[in-house]
Design a protein around this motif. Structure first.
Motif, PDB file in Angstrom:
ATOM      1  N   LYS A   1      41.235  21.568  67.648  1.00 30.75           N
ATOM      2  CA  LYS A   1      42.163  22.695  67.624  1.00 30.75           C
ATOM      3  C   LYS A   1      42.237  23.367  69.003  1.00 30.75           C
ATOM      4  O   LYS A   1      43.320  23.775  69.461  1.00 30.75           O
ATOM      5  CB  LYS A   1      41.715  23.707  66.567  1.00 30.75           C
TER       6      LYS A   1
ATOM      7  N   LYS B   1      46.492  23.476  70.409  1.00 30.30           N
ATOM      8  CA  LYS B   1      46.708  24.694  69.617  1.00 30.30           C
ATOM      9  C   LYS B   1      47.890  24.563  68.658  1.00 30.30           C
ATOM     10  O   LYS B   1      48.056  25.389  67.748  1.00 30.30           O
ATOM     11  CB  LYS B   1      46.902  25.893  70.546  1.00 30.30           C
ATOM     12  N   GLU B   2      48.717  23.527  68.839  1.00 27.77           N
ATOM     13  CA  GLU B   2      49.848  23.306  67.937  1.00 27.77           C
ATOM     14  C   GLU B   2      49.427  22.608  66.643  1.00 27.77           C
ATOM     15  O   GLU B   2      50.185  22.558  65.674  1.00 27.77           O
ATOM     16  CB  GLU B   2      50.924  22.477  68.638  1.00 27.77           C
TER      17      GLU B   2
ATOM     18  N   ILE C   1      48.076  22.106  63.133  1.00 29.21           N
ATOM     19  CA  ILE C   1      48.003  23.039  62.001  1.00 29.21           C
ATOM     20  C   ILE C   1      46.903  22.597  61.047  1.00 29.21           C
ATOM     21  O   ILE C   1      46.881  21.457  60.582  1.00 29.21           O
ATOM     22  CB  ILE C   1      49.352  23.107  61.261  1.00 29.21           C
TER      23      ILE C   1
ATOM     24  N   LYS D   1      38.119  32.512  56.701  1.00 29.88           N
ATOM     25  CA  LYS D   1      38.876  33.107  57.812  1.00 29.88           C
ATOM     26  C   LYS D   1      37.931  33.587  58.912  1.00 29.88           C
ATOM     27  O   LYS D   1      38.201  33.397  60.112  1.00 29.88           O
ATOM     28  CB  LYS D   1      39.718  34.277  57.295  1.00 29.88           C
TER      29      LYS D   1
ATOM     30  N   ASP E   1      44.804  27.798  60.104  1.00 31.53           N
ATOM     31  CA  ASP E   1      46.140  28.384  60.112  1.00 31.53           C
ATOM     32  C   ASP E   1      46.591  28.889  58.752  1.00 31.53           C
ATOM     33  O   ASP E   1      47.259  29.917  58.648  1.00 31.53           O
ATOM     34  CB  ASP E   1      47.161  27.348  60.607  1.00 31.53           C
TER      35      ASP E   1
ATOM     36  N   ARG F   1      54.529  28.964  58.592  1.00 30.22           N
ATOM     37  CA  ARG F   1      53.625  28.760  59.737  1.00 30.22           C
ATOM     38  C   ARG F   1      54.372  28.114  60.900  1.00 30.22           C
ATOM     39  O   ARG F   1      54.209  28.509  62.070  1.00 30.22           O
ATOM     40  CB  ARG F   1      52.438  27.885  59.301  1.00 30.22           C
TER      41      ARG F   1
ATOM     42  N   LYS G   1      52.419  32.169  63.017  1.00 26.63           N
ATOM     43  CA  LYS G   1      51.364  33.080  62.600  1.00 26.63           C
ATOM     44  C   LYS G   1      50.444  32.441  61.546  1.00 26.63           C
ATOM     45  O   LYS G   1      50.881  31.660  60.721  1.00 26.63           O
ATOM     46  CB  LYS G   1      51.970  34.366  62.031  1.00 26.63           C
ATOM     47  N   LYS G   2      49.176  32.825  61.588  1.00 27.57           N
ATOM     48  CA  LYS G   2      48.211  32.385  60.587  1.00 27.57           C
ATOM     49  C   LYS G   2      48.250  33.355  59.408  1.00 27.57           C
ATOM     50  O   LYS G   2      48.533  34.540  59.584  1.00 27.57           O
ATOM     51  CB  LYS G   2      46.808  32.356  61.174  1.00 27.57           C
TER      52      LYS G   2
END
Length: 437
Positions: free
Chosen positions: A68, A72-73, A75, A93, A100, A118, A123-124
């Motif tokens: 990750k 960062k893309e 999911i 979390k 995500d 998403r 946003k997560k």
């Protein structure tokens, strides 16, 4: 985005729900892959029935931190029974801030919308609904178990066994209508599936919430009336609800396999009471006798655990004696593990791990001896086998007879999905081998 991966933990119910998740993901034109580094979307479908499954899930999720960070893309979504358990979504979390999407068993049918949100917003979010359970029926399914297929007949459970978290994470029993089930089964038969397994946490409770009521035996008859050559299996049953009507239904319908999964959990009446199983050892054995009297040569398998709180050595020996007496065709043996949120979690008298290990070794040894003797009885018989797969490791095809026995044999052509007559020529331990007639 091009690729996705779904990681599944737990039972057949979870396996089938993962097929639904795969179906949803393929609506996004994604292709399935086993390579986590290649996958643009990774979904964990978790289980919380056994401690090992939960521990493995946490370990595998944590291992994605580097992937990750590098992309960062990518999911990462986590759903299933673990997330639905009280407090677990927030724990996930906090422990894994790179996740995500966190969703629950109650809103699997909404996963498509969650993924869209998403992708569109970046946003997560957590969406673990505590509202009325939404049955995830009207979603696409990417089936992965040909020539067999799972069909949910109901969701949830009302039994509240003291060791089990299912009623808390899957909600109360909710039955699908017979009409909806029959349409799904007919569609599968039209597609060429040869074995249908009807799924429910307790299929024997099917239809009690419907109006008009339809019991499970009646549903079985309806499914068996569909044209075509195919088999019907069903899981899971609760011994308190299995009755002569069900046994007669199995006996009188050729498409229904002569087999039943009949979880006992313990051979001790004292422990069964602590488990809130609502039957005694004697009750259970009476139903075993009824099943074998009604259905000729029925295969009976079971679940049985060791180390439940307050299980004495005498209680454990009663479980051993039950295995020897019943001579199950197969048994899923396991060690009790504490599940936060269940009544057993707060019981006194938890058993030391070393004692649990000693007991499970003895239990497995007894059942293995039974399995070896039963395997030898197959030698010389000719049985009809539905071929499931080709095992590249050993070079044999593998199929099962209607009693659920795995049978290995050779073939010079691809026979997956076919019904074949196989003559059993030898038994090697618990495994049996044969040749095409």
């Amino acid at each position: 985005m091009k690729y996705y991966k779904v990681v599944t933990y737990g039972c057949q119910m979870n396996e089938h729900e993962s097929e639904k998740l795969c179906g949803i993901l393929e609506k996004f034109n994604l292709i399935q892959t086993d390579d986590e580094s290649l996958a643009d979307v990774i979904v964990f479908n978790t289980c919380t029935i056994r401690e090992n499954a939960e521990r493995r899930a946490y370990g595998n999720i944590g291992a994605l931190k580097k992937l990750k960070k590098a992309n960062k893309e990518k999911i990462i979504a986590v759903g299933g029974c673990l997330t639905q358990q009280k407090g677990k979504a927030q724990e996930l979390k906090e422990k894994f801030p790179f996740i995500d999407i966190i969703f629950g068993t109650h809103n699997l049918s909404e996963f498509e919308q969650m993924l869209n949100r998403r992708i569109e917003t970046g946003k997560k979010f957590i969406d673990v609904s505590t509202d009325e359970y939404k049955m995830p029926c009207q979603v696409p399914v990417k089936r992965s178990t040909y020539p067999s297929a799972y069909v949910n007949v109901m969701y949830g459970c009302n039994n509240f066994c003291t060791y089990c978290i299912v009623p808390y994470v899957r909600g109360r029993e909710r039955s699908r209508t017979p009409e909806e089930i029959l349409v799904e089964v007919q569609g599968l038969i039209n597609e060429g599936y040869k074995e249908i397994t009807l799924l429910g946490q307790n299929v024997d409770s099917y239809g009690k919430d419907l109006n008009p009521k339809v019991d499970f035996s009646s549903l079985l008859k309806m499914v068996a009336s569909i044209d075509g050559k195919f088999r019907i299996r069903f899981i899971s049953n609760h011994p308190k609800d299995v009755n002569e009507k069900l046994a007669e239904t199995i006996k009188n319908n050729e498409k229904i396999c002569n087999s039943i999964h009949f979880p006992v959990q313990s051979g001790s009446t004292n422990v069964l009471a602590l488990m809130n199983r609502r039957y005694t050892r004697e009750d259970y054995l009476k139903k075993i006798k009824m099943l074998r009297k009604t259905v000729k040569d029925i295969a009976i398998t079971t679940d049985i655990m060791v180390g439940f709180p307050n299980e004495t050595e005498k209680d454990f020996k009663q479980s051993l004696s039950l295995l020897k007496k019943v001579k199950y065709d197969g048994a899923f043996t396991f060690v009790y593990s504490k599940r936060s949120g269940t009544k057993a979690f707060d019981m006194d008298g938890h058993i030391d791990e070393s004692i649990k290990k000693e007991r499970i070794v003895k239990l497995v040894e007894v059942q293995n001896n039974v399995n070896k003797k039963l395997a030898k009885k197959y030698v010389g018989k000719t049985v009809e086998v539905l071929v499931d797969e080709f095992n590249t490791a050993c070079g044999y095809y593998m199929g099962r007879d209607e009693r659920g026995k795995a049978i290995h044999f050779s073939s010079d052509r691809n026979v997956v999905g076919e019904f074949l007559q196989i003559k059993i020529t030898r038994a090697d331990g618990i495994s049996v081998y044969g040749e095409i007639v």
